[in-house]
Design a protein around this motif. Sequence first.
Motif, PDB file in Angstrom:
ATOM      1  N   LYS A  76      32.829  46.341  45.777  1.00 38.68           N
ATOM      2  CA  LYS A  76      33.725  46.937  44.787  1.00 38.68           C
ATOM      3  C   LYS A  76      34.715  45.858  44.372  1.00 38.68           C
ATOM      4  N   LYS A  77      34.632  45.469  43.132  1.00 39.01           N
ATOM      5  CA  LYS A  77      35.530  44.407  42.619  1.00 39.01           C
ATOM      6  C   LYS A  77      36.952  44.961  42.494  1.00 39.01           C
ATOM      7  N   GLN A  78      37.931  44.101  42.884  1.00 41.98           N
ATOM      8  CA  GLN A  78      39.339  44.479  42.793  1.00 41.98           C
ATOM      9  C   GLN A  78      39.777  44.413  41.355  1.00 41.98           C
TER      10      GLN A  78
ATOM     11  N   ASP B 230      27.228  46.774  49.083  1.00 47.29           N
ATOM     12  CA  ASP B 230      27.944  47.223  47.890  1.00 47.29           C
ATOM     13  C   ASP B 230      29.284  46.504  47.846  1.00 47.29           C
TER      14      ASP B 230
ATOM     15  N   LYS C 157      27.521  44.881  41.118  1.00 45.93           N
ATOM     16  CA  LYS C 157      27.786  46.013  42.016  1.00 45.93           C
ATOM     17  C   LYS C 157      27.390  45.705  43.452  1.00 45.93           C
TER      18      LYS C 157
END
Length: 138
Positions: A136-138, A134, A71
């Motif tokens: 955010k994974k695609q 932070d 995360k």
Amino acid sequence: MRKEIKIKNHIDELEHVAAFVEQIGEELGLDMEMQMNLNLVLEEMVTNVIFYAYPQGTEAEIELMAEYDGKELTFVLSDQGEVFDPTLEEGANMEENPAERDLGGMGIFIVKNIMNQVSYQRLEGRNLLTMKKDIKKQ
């Protein structure tokens, strides 16, 4: 994921920092804008260590650790230079005319605006600057 690099306190070592960020960006699938922002943050903070943490002519090592927990991407910049907590700095006053503004302060302004969390501690003779973003994974 956890990675570390050690560099000398020479300005030409910044290319190793850029390559480190690029490697992490590729591994995590970060877009180019995120990679550029992270590189800017680390370049600013490592440059400050190179120019200000040690007396001129002193040879020293700087450590940079990166860790991703799924995360949050955390960078810890570590050196044994002069005690300096950049989180206490106000940063540049962006309301002021750039021509009239004091030199300095832009780096910490940039870092605080790009990263989600920035903290400092002095531990066992080392400056430890922790910067978290932070992701955010695609």
